[in-house]
Design an enzyme around this catalytic site. Structure first.
Site, PDB file in Angstrom:
ATOM      1  N   LYS A 118      -5.966  33.643  13.878  1.00  0.00           N
ATOM      2  CA  LYS A 118      -6.938  34.582  13.413  1.00  0.00           C
ATOM      3  C   LYS A 118      -7.984  34.842  14.295  1.00  0.00           C
ATOM      4  O   LYS A 118      -8.644  35.984  14.368  1.00  0.00           O
ATOM      5  CB  LYS A 118      -7.418  34.173  12.136  1.00  0.00           C
ATOM      6  CG  LYS A 118      -6.689  33.954  10.985  1.00  0.00           C
ATOM      7  CD  LYS A 118      -7.321  33.684   9.426  1.00  0.00           C
ATOM      8  CE  LYS A 118      -6.435  33.196   8.587  1.00  0.00           C
ATOM      9  NZ  LYS A 118      -5.452  33.951   8.166  1.00  0.00           N
ATOM     10  N   GLU A 202     -16.645  33.574   8.325  1.00  0.00           N
ATOM     11  CA  GLU A 202     -16.834  34.756   8.023  1.00  0.00           C
ATOM     12  C   GLU A 202     -17.713  35.127   7.045  1.00  0.00           C
ATOM     13  O   GLU A 202     -17.789  34.352   5.925  1.00  0.00           O
ATOM     14  CB  GLU A 202     -15.407  35.665   7.530  1.00  0.00           C
ATOM     15  CG  GLU A 202     -14.746  35.918   8.555  1.00  0.00           C
ATOM     16  CD  GLU A 202     -13.194  36.531   8.067  1.00  0.00           C
ATOM     17  OE1 GLU A 202     -13.004  36.881   7.070  1.00  0.00           O
ATOM     18  OE2 GLU A 202     -12.401  36.834   9.117  1.00  0.00           O
ATOM     19  N   HIS A 237      -6.574  32.682  -3.893  1.00  0.00           N
ATOM     20  CA  HIS A 237      -6.472  33.347  -2.793  1.00  0.00           C
ATOM     21  C   HIS A 237      -4.952  33.720  -2.530  1.00  0.00           C
ATOM     22  O   HIS A 237      -4.686  34.152  -1.445  1.00  0.00           O
ATOM     23  CB  HIS A 237      -6.901  32.776  -1.447  1.00  0.00           C
ATOM     24  CG  HIS A 237      -8.402  32.627  -1.360  1.00  0.00           C
ATOM     25  ND1 HIS A 237      -9.286  33.614  -1.665  1.00  0.00           N
ATOM     26  CD2 HIS A 237      -9.301  31.409  -1.689  1.00  0.00           C
ATOM     27  CE1 HIS A 237     -10.581  33.140  -1.759  1.00  0.00           C
ATOM     28  NE2 HIS A 237     -10.664  31.789  -1.563  1.00  0.00           N
ATOM     29  N   GLU A 277      -3.826  43.287   7.471  1.00  0.00           N
ATOM     30  CA  GLU A 277      -4.266  43.101   6.198  1.00  0.00           C
ATOM     31  C   GLU A 277      -5.688  43.523   6.358  1.00  0.00           C
ATOM     32  O   GLU A 277      -6.372  43.299   7.477  1.00  0.00           O
ATOM     33  CB  GLU A 277      -4.323  41.678   5.850  1.00  0.00           C
ATOM     34  CG  GLU A 277      -2.831  41.341   5.521  1.00  0.00           C
ATOM     35  CD  GLU A 277      -2.818  39.866   4.846  1.00  0.00           C
ATOM     36  OE1 GLU A 277      -1.890  39.651   4.012  1.00  0.00           O
ATOM     37  OE2 GLU A 277      -3.753  38.996   5.100  1.00  0.00           O
ATOM     38  N   GLU A 290      -6.260  40.310   9.198  1.00  0.00           N
ATOM     39  CA  GLU A 290      -5.301  39.466  10.266  1.00  0.00           C
ATOM     40  C   GLU A 290      -3.968  40.518  10.080  1.00  0.00           C
ATOM     41  O   GLU A 290      -3.800  41.320   9.559  1.00  0.00           O
ATOM     42  CB  GLU A 290      -4.919  38.337   9.665  1.00  0.00           C
ATOM     43  CG  GLU A 290      -4.166  38.229   8.367  1.00  0.00           C
ATOM     44  CD  GLU A 290      -3.792  36.825   7.879  1.00  0.00           C
ATOM     45  OE1 GLU A 290      -3.412  36.078   8.659  1.00  0.00           O
ATOM     46  OE2 GLU A 290      -3.467  36.568   6.691  1.00  0.00           O
ATOM     47  N   ASN A 292      -0.174  40.061   9.556  1.00  0.00           N
ATOM     48  CA  ASN A 292       1.268  39.190   9.255  1.00  0.00           C
ATOM     49  C   ASN A 292       2.547  39.527  10.083  1.00  0.00           C
ATOM     50  O   ASN A 292       3.066  40.504   9.947  1.00  0.00           O
ATOM     51  CB  ASN A 292       1.469  38.917   8.087  1.00  0.00           C
ATOM     52  CG  ASN A 292       0.153  38.404   7.137  1.00  0.00           C
ATOM     53  OD1 ASN A 292      -0.230  37.402   7.730  1.00  0.00           O
ATOM     54  ND2 ASN A 292      -0.007  38.656   6.048  1.00  0.00           N
ATOM     55  N   ARG A 294       5.628  39.311  10.155  1.00  0.00           N
ATOM     56  CA  ARG A 294       6.844  39.174   9.372  1.00  0.00           C
ATOM     57  C   ARG A 294       6.986  40.116   8.278  1.00  0.00           C
ATOM     58  O   ARG A 294       6.155  40.805   8.157  1.00  0.00           O
ATOM     59  CB  ARG A 294       6.835  37.759   9.222  1.00  0.00           C
ATOM     60  CG  ARG A 294       5.464  37.538   8.015  1.00  0.00           C
ATOM     61  CD  ARG A 294       5.624  36.432   7.408  1.00  0.00           C
ATOM     62  NE  ARG A 294       4.336  35.973   6.867  1.00  0.00           N
ATOM     63  CZ  ARG A 294       3.578  36.537   5.918  1.00  0.00           C
ATOM     64  NH1 ARG A 294       4.049  37.293   4.857  1.00  0.00           N
ATOM     65  NH2 ARG A 294       2.552  35.921   5.498  1.00  0.00           N
TER      66      ARG A 294
HETATM   67  P1  ADP Z   1      -4.500  33.791   4.454  1.00  0.00           P
HETATM   68  O1  ADP Z   1      -3.831  34.176   5.940  1.00  0.00           O
HETATM   69  O2  ADP Z   1      -4.882  32.546   4.286  1.00  0.00           O
HETATM   70  O3  ADP Z   1      -3.930  34.426   3.525  1.00  0.00           O
HETATM   71  P2  ADP Z   1      -6.410  36.032   4.658  1.00  0.00           P
HETATM   72  O4  ADP Z   1      -7.415  35.822   5.914  1.00  0.00           O
HETATM   73  O5  ADP Z   1      -5.574  36.997   4.724  1.00  0.00           O
HETATM   74  O6  ADP Z   1      -6.107  34.419   4.485  1.00  0.00           O
HETATM   75  O7  ADP Z   1      -7.304  35.976   3.262  1.00  0.00           O
HETATM   76  C1  ADP Z   1      -6.742  35.750   2.109  1.00  0.00           C
HETATM   77  C2  ADP Z   1      -7.825  36.371   0.900  1.00  0.00           C
HETATM   78  O8  ADP Z   1      -8.769  35.854   1.141  1.00  0.00           O
HETATM   79  C3  ADP Z   1      -8.046  37.919   1.129  1.00  0.00           C
HETATM   80  O9  ADP Z   1      -6.898  38.832   0.419  1.00  0.00           O
HETATM   81  C4  ADP Z   1      -9.224  38.079   0.173  1.00  0.00           C
HETATM   82  O10 ADP Z   1      -8.741  38.012  -1.075  1.00  0.00           O
HETATM   83  C5  ADP Z   1     -10.031  36.871   0.765  1.00  0.00           C
HETATM   84  N1  ADP Z   1     -10.801  37.037   1.798  1.00  0.00           N
HETATM   85  C6  ADP Z   1     -10.610  37.154   3.275  1.00  0.00           C
HETATM   86  N2  ADP Z   1     -11.589  37.038   3.782  1.00  0.00           N
HETATM   87  C7  ADP Z   1     -12.455  37.482   3.125  1.00  0.00           C
HETATM   88  C8  ADP Z   1     -13.851  37.511   3.366  1.00  0.00           C
HETATM   89  N3  ADP Z   1     -14.580  37.618   4.496  1.00  0.00           N
HETATM   90  N4  ADP Z   1     -14.883  37.669   2.076  1.00  0.00           N
HETATM   91  C9  ADP Z   1     -14.156  37.832   1.019  1.00  0.00           C
HETATM   92  N5  ADP Z   1     -12.901  37.647   0.620  1.00  0.00           N
HETATM   93  C10 ADP Z   1     -12.177  37.358   1.735  1.00  0.00           C
END
Ligand code: ADP
Length: 660
Positions: A118, A202, A237, A277, A290, A292, A294
């Protein structure tokens, strides 16, 4: 262009079945791989041939690159599709394929590597001029630096595993004081799940939506996007409901996000299918999260609205074909929703539920697609992800897609393991969901802790009636088989026969019944007599007219346990109790028991420690998630019965706290 003839799917469950479906439709032969736990799994039966690759734990089977390459060689497969999860985002598999002269159906290893962190992904997006969430993605991983950076960002701060996925290792810190413990726990989860403890921080965006863009590129550098999917409905999540189009995007934001996604992809020489995403803030701004690298779990909704088969596109690109269409030619038509049906127990906070699927029946409805990884009789084990199936509906409008989804979920029959189905229905039926007012805390906001949906008194009574009639019929059939007595005949003419039925773990209900004729009986339950006509009786389904109201319910009996479907997508568990109560099993006071089978990863108390109710004493890892077993009362730890690394069964006693 490369000619392919045989594809090995390096995965299991629904995605393995789904990939094989398209491969076969393209005239390609399919190969499954399986662990000891999956000898009888659906994906193995779906394939043309299958290769055993190791014992049940995925670390010794589905995650072993060499085992997969060896399997492909052995059967002469010329391509490997990784599915999602497992090795799908590990550059090592893509590289090993190339080295072995096997086509990897996915992006180039360089793109996987770039996006696997990430940290790097955010740097790449920033360079492509795409907005990212403010935060810390530096190399210095010391607690001191992370704490100082968190303070700069401002609380709440989100801690993420740089190598993470599926929400694992992600923690919210609301204040500096919490950081130490959360960083340690996030590192432990990240290391356990991904073999890399690097964290990033973040700013926590309040009430964001999760909106992602599907991208598709060919090997000549032509990249298009296939619009968005909104995946805001999440629990811990984890996405549980996904849809397209997003009710929140206007045409301008949609194309801005689409273009940003294509820029990120083009910047790293991406080809094949991928997903960029984003989260969007209530003010409409969007931030890159990020990529993905795949196929996503939720890809079917995109297929519904674009008419493209993404697995077919992946295979075409892997063969070296050009996409053959331009961005302007792609349109989004209608609306589609996907619900993830998980084997999870709503009664214990949605912990995975294991067992044999006594029943799994999917209705046939227009606009309904079910991508299942299981069938009736499948074993749902502790070893893998508890996703049973994806239920997907499409319709001309979002409102109709929702209605179809509710109807489909209500009509689906699943028994033997507990599922989140009834909860999905409640979310879909919520007014705010219908109005499109979704965000990632939707479930907490609208349901809080009330995730469980206990049956109403009337639903319990009805389920008890069906279970008792089913039992009475089975007993009668048994008796008539032995003698030629009429059903319901009893030597004891003084009292009607009765059974006790406990619905959904509730208090047992006493149900008296008397056959008036072979297909009519009078049931008395809670002092109320009900006149019942058996309109139709099959071994696993009863149609009863109860006081003039006729309904049909699935009824499945396994020993003392019956499963009776309910009107709101439930599958009630009805325990038929012995006619005379048995003594309650002795209950050990102050005992902490394992809620499910798992491995002990942390023991944070010792005998003699003073603890407060709710203090975590033992941390258990099951299905890659951590669950804390907490002190049931204030008191003193009397005994710790487990140690780190130990594997425990469900209900095993972990520790004993002597209450004050
Ligand atoms: P993973 O790779 O574990 O799925 P992500 O970075 O894609 O992690 O985040 C998954 C979820 O977490 C997102 O869909 C969102 O709901 C929440 N999320 C991620 N980053 C933030 C953020 N900075 N603030 C609030 N929610 C977040």
């Amino acid at each position: 262009m490369k000619q392919l003839s045989k594809i090995l799917v390096a995965n299991r469950g629904e995605i393995a079945c789904r990939v094989m479906r398209t491969a076969r439709a393209m005239g390609l032969r399919t190969v499954a791989v399986y662990s000891d736990a999956d000898r009888d799994a659906l994906h193995v039966k779906t394939a043309d041939e299958a290769v055993h690759i190791g014992p049940a734990p995925s670390s010794a089977s589905y995650l072993v690159v060499e085992a997969l390459i060896a399997a492909a060689r052995r059967v002469g497969a010329d391509a490997i599709h990784p599915g999602y999860g497992f090795l799908s985002e590990r550059a090592e598999l893509a590289e090993a394929c190339t080295a072995a002269g096997i086509v990897f159906i996915g992006p180039p290893a360089t793109a996987i590597r770039a996006m696997g962190s990430k940290q790097r992904a955010k740097q790449i997006a920033r360079a492509a001029g795409v907005p990212v969430v403010p935060g810390y993605d530096g190399q210095d991983q010391s607690d001191a630096t992370l704490i100082a950076e968190a303070q700069k960002i401002g609380f709440p701060v989100l801690i993420k595993a740089s190598a993470g996925g599926g929400g694992k290792g992600m923690k919210i810190a609301h204040a500096a004081g919490e950081l130490g413990g959360l960083l340690a726990s996030a590192r432990r989860e990240a290391l356990g799940a991904f073999g890399d403890a690097t964290l990033l921080l973040e700013r926590y965006i309040a009430e964001p939506r999760h909106v992602e863009i599907q991208i598709l590129g060919d090997q000549s550098g032509h990249v298009v996007h296939l619009f968005e999917r909104e995946c805001s409905i999440q629990r811990r999540h984890q996405k549980i409901i996904e849809e397209t189009p997003s009710p929140a995007l206007d045409a301008k934001t949609r194309s801005a996000m689409g273009e940003a996604a294509v820029r990120v992809a083009a910047g790293i020489g991406y080809y094949n299918a991928g997903t960029v995403e984003f989260i969007t803030a209530p003010d409409g701004s969007f931030y890159f999260l990020e990529v993905n690298t795949r196929l996503q779990v939720e890809h079917p909704v995109t297929e519904c609205v674009t008419g493209l088969d993404l697995v077919r596109e992946q295979i075409r690109v892997a063969r070296g074909e050009a996409l053959g269409y331009r961005q302007e030619e792609l349109v989004q038509r209608g609306a589609a929703i996907e619900c993830r049906l998980y084997a999870e127990d709503p009664r214990s906070g949605f912990l995975p539920s294991t067992g044999t699927l006594e029943r799994f029946a999917v209705p046939t409805l227009p606009g309904l697609r079910v991508d299942a990884g299981v069938e009736r009789g499948s074993e749902v084990s502790i070893h893998y992800d508890p996703l049973l199936a994806k239920v997907i509906t499409e319709a001309p409008t979002r409102a109709e897609a929702i209605d179809r989804m509710i109807y489909a979920l209500e009509s689906l029959e699943v028994a033997g393991v507990r599922t989140n189905r009834a909860f999905l229905i409640r979310v879909l039926a919520a007014e705010a969901f219908r109005a499109g007012r979704t965000h990632t805390h939707f479930i907490e906001e609208h349901f809080g802790d009330r995730l469980e949906m206990p049956p109403t008194a009337e639903e319990s009574a009805e389920a008890a009636c069906f279970a008792v009639v089913h039992t009475a019929l089975a007993e009668a059939a048994e008796r008539t088989r032995l003698t030629s007595l009429v059903p319901g005949f009893r030597n004891n003419r003084l009292a009607d026969p009765s059974l006790r039925a406990a619905v959904g773990g509730g208090e047992p209900l006493e149900v008296h019944y008397r056959f008036v004729s072979a297909d009519r009986l009078v049931l008395t339950l809670a002092g109320k007599a009900r006149s019942v006509w058996i309109a139709r009786a099959e071994s696993d389904r009863l149609t009863l007219e109860i006081d003039g109201h006729r309904h049909s319910r699935a009824v499945i009996r396994r020993g003392d346990q019956a499963y009776v479907s309910g009107p709101r997508g439930q599958m009630h568990e009805v325990l038929i109790l012995p006619r005379f109560p048995e003594r309650e099993a002795a209950h050990q006071p102050g005992a902490l028991v394992a809620p499910m089978p798992g491995k002990i990863v942390l023991v944070s108390a010792q005998p003699g420690d003073r603890v407060k109710r709710g203090d975590p004493l033992v941390v258990l890892e099951a299905m890659k998630m951590e669950h804390a077993a907490r002190a049931p009362e204030d008191g003193v730890v009397e005994e710790i019965l487990v140690r780190v690394g130990q594997q425990v069964e469900a209900e095993a006693i972990l520790a004993i706290v002597k209450p004050d």
